[in-house]
Enzyme design. Sequence first.
Site, PDB file in Angstrom:
ATOM      1  N   TYR A   1     -41.235  -8.314 -33.501  1.00  0.00           N
ATOM      2  CA  TYR A   1     -40.817  -8.925 -32.406  1.00  0.00           C
ATOM      3  C   TYR A   1     -39.500  -9.042 -32.064  1.00  0.00           C
ATOM      4  CZ  TYR A   1     -41.368 -11.507 -27.774  1.00  0.00           C
ATOM      5  OH  TYR A   1     -41.341 -12.202 -26.610  1.00  0.00           O
TER       6      TYR A   1
ATOM      7  N   TYR B   1     -40.553  -4.135 -22.666  1.00  0.00           N
ATOM      8  CA  TYR B   1     -40.856  -5.222 -23.012  1.00  0.00           C
ATOM      9  C   TYR B   1     -42.123  -5.801 -22.257  1.00  0.00           C
ATOM     10  CZ  TYR B   1     -39.836 -10.275 -24.022  1.00  0.00           C
ATOM     11  OH  TYR B   1     -40.158 -11.739 -24.182  1.00  0.00           O
TER      12      TYR B   1
END
Lengths: 130, 385
Positions: B294, B344
Site C-alpha cells: 500500500y 488510488y
Amino acid sequence: MRPDPIQRIDTAFFWEACERGEFVAQKCEPCNKLWHPPRPMCPDCHSLEKSHAKLSGKGTVMSWVRQVRPASFGFKESPFVILVELEEGLRFVSNFESEDAPEIGMAVQVDFAKTSGGKAVPVFKKASSV
Amino acid sequence: MSSASQQACIVGIGQTEFSKASGRSEQQLAAEAVLLACQDAGIDPKSIDGMITYALDHSDEVDIMRSLGCEEIKYTTRLPQGGAASVSTIVHAKNAVESGICDTFLIFRAMNERSQYRFGQPHFNLSPDAHSSTFMEWCFPFGAQTPAAWEALSCGPYLHKYGITSEDLGRIAVTFRKAAASNPAAWFYEKPITLDDHQNSRWIVEPTLRLLDCCQESDGGVALIITRADKAKDLKQMPVRILGAEYSMFFNHEIISDFYAGDLIRTENSESVADRLEAVAGIAPKDTNVAMIYDNFTPQILRQLEGFKYCGIGEAKDYVKDGHLELDGKTPLSPNGGLMGEGYIHGMNNITEGVRQIRGTAANQINNAQTAFLASGVAGAIIGK
Ligand SMILES: [Zn+2]
C-alpha cells in the site's frame, strides 16, 4: 486565527481547562494514571471514576510538519505542527509558535492561543524563550 | 488451516477505468466493477451471498444488491480504518467462505475521489469520533487536517532517526511511475518521472512530502469474488488461493494518525502480521514473488518493507537504493505502478493486480510468479497458485 476545538462529552474537560489557562490530562482516580487522548474508561483498572491533573507543560519535539497544500484551513498561514512528548510520558499534537521551524529533540513549553470563536488551545514555544 | 477443498480462492476480478472524472455515480462504478468480476469468474451475480467494503465507501449493500439482483446475503460488515482495511477485506472474505457461512463472497470498492470530492483535502464532514481511526479533535485545531499531514507527522521520528532524505523517498516514486509507464490501465501510462522531477515537485507537507510522494485522487471501481476451492474448480479462471490473511491492531495505536504509542520507528502491527502469515502460509512475505504494498505516501513503503521483514529496521532506504524493488529485482514492487502510478481506489486495485500476477495475465508480468504478498500496513495476505 485558528478554528475552534471540536468538543465531545468525554473531552470537554480538557478544552474547558484550556479556557482557564490550564494544560491538563485525564487522571484515573483509583489508580492515578494519566491518559491522552481522553477516554471514557481507564484501560488499566477499568474505572469510570476520573478527574484531571495539571501537567507541567514541558516536553520535547518528536516530529514536526507544516501543511503547505492545501494550506491549513482556518489559519492565516499554515502553522508548524508538532508532536510533543510530554514530561509526564504522554504525547500531544500541537503547534510550535515561532517564525522558524522547530527541531526534533527541541525542549518546548506550553502556552495558549486563542481560536476564532474565543476559545483557547494549548500551543508550544521553545523552552528557553518562555 | 483449512483443508485443500475448503481453502478460499479469488476467482473473479473486475475494475472500471481509473480516471479523474468518471462521469457516473459511485453506485454505478461499484455495480459495473461487480458485474465485471462476476463475468470474469463465470458466476451469476444473483448468487452472491456475502459482501464487504470498508469505511468511506458511499455505496450501500442495498445499492449493490438492487443493481446486481443478489437474492440474499448472509454476511456483511463494514471495516474501519480506511485504506488500511483494503487487505483486511481478504481476512474477512477468507473466513466467510472457509467457515461455510458464504459460498460466493464479494469485495467491492468504488469512489469518485477526484470528481465528486477531494479525498486528500481537509475532511470537514468527518465525525469528531474515532471513525476511520483519525482522532480529528486532536489534529484539526492545530492545522493538521489532511492525510498527508498526519502521515508525515507520524513518520517524522523514523525518517529523522535514519537520516532518510527526500531523494530516498523520490526513488520510490520513480520506481512506481516506471512500472505505471508500461501499464495501459495506469493513469500515468507512458508518463515516467525522473528523480529530478520528484525533487522539483512542490511541497505538500514540509519537510517530508512533495507532490510526487503522494498517491493520486482517482475515480473508479474495483471488485473481487471469493469462493472455496471445491467450487472454484468449476469456474472460468485458474483459482488464486488465499494461503494466509492476517490482521493486527495494537493498544493505543491509530492508523495514519499513529502518534500515541510505540516508538514510531518500528511498525509492530506489520511485524505481528508477518510472523503469523509465515506460520499459516508456510512462506514469509519476503520470499514471495511480487510485493503489492500500500503506497498512500512514499514513507509507507520503507516502513512496511521493515515491518513485514523484507529487511532490518533502518535498512529499507538502502534496500530501495540497491534496486531490489525493480521489476527484475528480488522484490518486484507493484508492477501495476501502485496507487501512485495506476490509480488510488483506496488500495483495492493493488489486490486485483496481485491476482493478475498469479494468473500470469498482468501488463508487467513477473516471470513465473507463484506467490504474491498483499499488504496494507495492519493487514497482509499471501496468495498463490
Ligand atoms: Zn485506572
